[in-house]
Every structure is written in structure tokens, then in C-alpha cells.
Design an enzyme around this catalytic site. Structure first.
Site, PDB file in Angstrom:
ATOM      1  N   ASP A  40      84.792 108.736  54.749  1.00 47.62           N
ATOM      2  CA  ASP A  40      84.052 108.277  53.566  1.00 47.62           C
ATOM      3  C   ASP A  40      82.801 109.137  53.429  1.00 47.62           C
ATOM      4  O   ASP A  40      82.064 109.332  54.395  1.00 47.62           O
ATOM      5  CB  ASP A  40      83.667 106.801  53.729  1.00 47.62           C
ATOM      6  CG  ASP A  40      83.172 106.195  52.424  1.00 47.62           C
ATOM      7  OD1 ASP A  40      82.227 106.746  51.833  1.00 47.62           O
ATOM      8  OD2 ASP A  40      83.724 105.172  52.003  1.00 47.62           O
ATOM      9  N   ILE A  41      82.583 109.680  52.231  1.00 49.39           N
ATOM     10  CA  ILE A  41      81.482 110.623  52.019  1.00 49.39           C
ATOM     11  C   ILE A  41      80.116 109.919  51.990  1.00 49.39           C
ATOM     12  O   ILE A  41      79.083 110.564  52.199  1.00 49.39           O
ATOM     13  CB  ILE A  41      81.742 111.426  50.718  1.00 49.39           C
ATOM     14  CG1 ILE A  41      81.042 112.780  50.746  1.00 49.39           C
ATOM     15  CG2 ILE A  41      81.326 110.667  49.490  1.00 49.39           C
ATOM     16  CD1 ILE A  41      81.459 113.692  49.595  1.00 49.39           C
ATOM     17  N   GLN A 103      84.534  97.004  43.989  1.00 48.75           N
ATOM     18  CA  GLN A 103      85.370  98.205  44.078  1.00 48.75           C
ATOM     19  C   GLN A 103      84.832  99.272  43.127  1.00 48.75           C
ATOM     20  O   GLN A 103      84.507  98.977  41.967  1.00 48.75           O
ATOM     21  CB  GLN A 103      86.827  97.868  43.718  1.00 48.75           C
ATOM     22  CG  GLN A 103      87.788  99.046  43.912  1.00 48.75           C
ATOM     23  CD  GLN A 103      89.248  98.684  43.600  1.00 48.75           C
ATOM     24  OE1 GLN A 103      89.561  97.565  43.185  1.00 48.75           O
ATOM     25  NE2 GLN A 103      90.128  99.648  43.800  1.00 48.75           N
ATOM     26  N   HIS A 109      92.490 101.320  48.752  1.00 50.12           N
ATOM     27  CA  HIS A 109      92.089 101.918  50.032  1.00 50.12           C
ATOM     28  C   HIS A 109      91.565 100.855  50.984  1.00 50.12           C
ATOM     29  O   HIS A 109      90.920  99.898  50.572  1.00 50.12           O
ATOM     30  CB  HIS A 109      91.029 103.011  49.846  1.00 50.12           C
ATOM     31  CG  HIS A 109      89.877 102.587  49.001  1.00 50.12           C
ATOM     32  ND1 HIS A 109      89.947 102.534  47.629  1.00 50.12           N
ATOM     33  CD2 HIS A 109      88.634 102.188  49.324  1.00 50.12           C
ATOM     34  CE1 HIS A 109      88.794 102.118  47.147  1.00 50.12           C
ATOM     35  NE2 HIS A 109      87.968 101.893  48.160  1.00 50.12           N
ATOM     36  N   HIS A 111      88.968 100.320  54.083  1.00 53.69           N
ATOM     37  CA  HIS A 111      87.816 100.864  54.801  1.00 53.69           C
ATOM     38  C   HIS A 111      87.950 100.463  56.269  1.00 53.69           C
ATOM     39  O   HIS A 111      88.206  99.293  56.567  1.00 53.69           O
ATOM     40  CB  HIS A 111      86.504 100.240  54.302  1.00 53.69           C
ATOM     41  CG  HIS A 111      86.179 100.485  52.872  1.00 53.69           C
ATOM     42  ND1 HIS A 111      85.250 101.418  52.473  1.00 53.69           N
ATOM     43  CD2 HIS A 111      86.624  99.915  51.729  1.00 53.69           C
ATOM     44  CE1 HIS A 111      85.131 101.401  51.157  1.00 53.69           C
ATOM     45  NE2 HIS A 111      85.955 100.494  50.672  1.00 53.69           N
TER      46      HIS A 111
END
Ligand code: 5GP
Length: 147
Positions: A40-41, A103, A109, A111
Site C-alpha cells: 500500500d503506497i 472505500q 481488496h 488490507h
């Protein structure tokens, strides 16, 4: 990416669709025929990984059973790697359905966060250092290779 049961509300220009198309870079942790896992960025914890299906699913409602199974199998691999690399048992599994739930990227996705619910950082706010993400991705990928 699977076209079956594509929900009309799925937007092909979402950021994860672009990753799956190879249009934008990411720090890969693991990939197989049905899933992709990457850093995750804007992590909420060190080692925050996202696992996505190669199916055009907006949220849980759209996820086909074979992709649900694949995403969970990949999540198990990633979590085992996180436990090893970060030498901690506690890993949060989180997944948001709909903007009302918070979201922000509308491709399903999971996490996976090596953290505690009491220590989580803010959601999708602070961009991480790319070199640090690359280093962690490599450590996690190696741990998965050795499983
Ligand atoms: P959501 O809010 O949809 O549950 O989570 C979306 C996640 O995607 C956030 O944690 C956010 O930090 C992450 N994210 C958003 N844009 C990018 C991007 O361009 N690359 C990566 N690797 N993660 C992203």
C-alpha cells in the site's frame, strides 16, 4: 482479468485496474493467476499489503467464489510472511465495502496490516518512501518464496 459477471458499476480506470493492466508501477509482493499482492503506497502501518483478485469486482458483493478463495489463499501467504519478517503475531485483515464505509479504490481488496487496531495510522493519507516499500516488498516476497 476475468470478464465473467462484470458488474456494470465497475470502472476500468480505477488505479488497481491500471496496475493489473501494467499501466502504473507498484511494489509487488506476490502474484498468481487469480491474485496480486503489493505494498500500500499510503500505509497505515509498516508492512501494509493489499491483496486483489484478477476479477472486475467492486466490492464483496461482486466477488466470485473462486476468486474469493484465491484472495484468501494469497492473504494467508502474505500474513505468514508478515509474521516472519516483522516478528509479530498480530496482523489486521480489513476490507471496506462502499464509499460510505470509507472505500476509496473501487476494485475489491483485502488490507493486511501488521499492527493493532489500537495503533493504526490514518487511512490513505501519508505516502511512504518508495525505497522503503521496495525493501519490505522484497523481504516479504522472499519469505513467501521460502514457505
Ligand atoms: P480502500 O480505501 O479502498 O479500502 O483502500 C485503498 C487503499 O489503496 C488505501 O489504503 C490507499 O493507501 C491505497 N492506494 C491508493 N492509491 C494507491 C496507489 O496508487 N498505489 C498503491 N500501491 N496503493 C494505493
Amino acid at each position: 482479468m476475468s470478464q465473467n459477471n462484470q458488474p456494470s458499476r465497475y470502472d476500468d480506470s480505477n488505479i488497481f485496474a491500471k496496475m493489473l493492466n501494467g499501466d502504473i508501477p507498484y511494489h509487488k509482493v506476490y502474484e498468481d493467476d487469480k491474485t496480486l499482492a503489493f505494498m500500500d503506497i499510503m500505509p497505515q502501518a509498516k508492512g501494509h499489503v493489499l491483496v486483489i483478485p484478477k476479477q472486475k469486482a467492486v466490492d464483496l458483493a461482486d466477488l466470485q467464489p473462486e476468486y474469493a478463495a484465491a484472495v484468501l489463499a494469497t492473504s494467508q501467504k502474505v500474513m505468514a510472511a508478515q509474521r516472519q519478517v516483522f516478528d509479530r503475531e498480530g496482523v489486521i485483515q480489513m476490507q471496506l465495502n462502499g464509499a460510505q464505509a470509507g472505500q476509496t479504490v473501487f476494485h475489491y481488496h483485502i488490507h493486511l496490516l501488521p499492527s493493532s487496531i489500537h495503533e493504526l495510522g490514518r487511512h490513505a493519507v501519508t505516502q511512504a518512501d518508495s525505497d522503503e516499500l521496495a525493501t519490505i516488498a522484497k523481504q516479504l516476497a522472499e519469505a513467501i518464496d521460502n514457505q
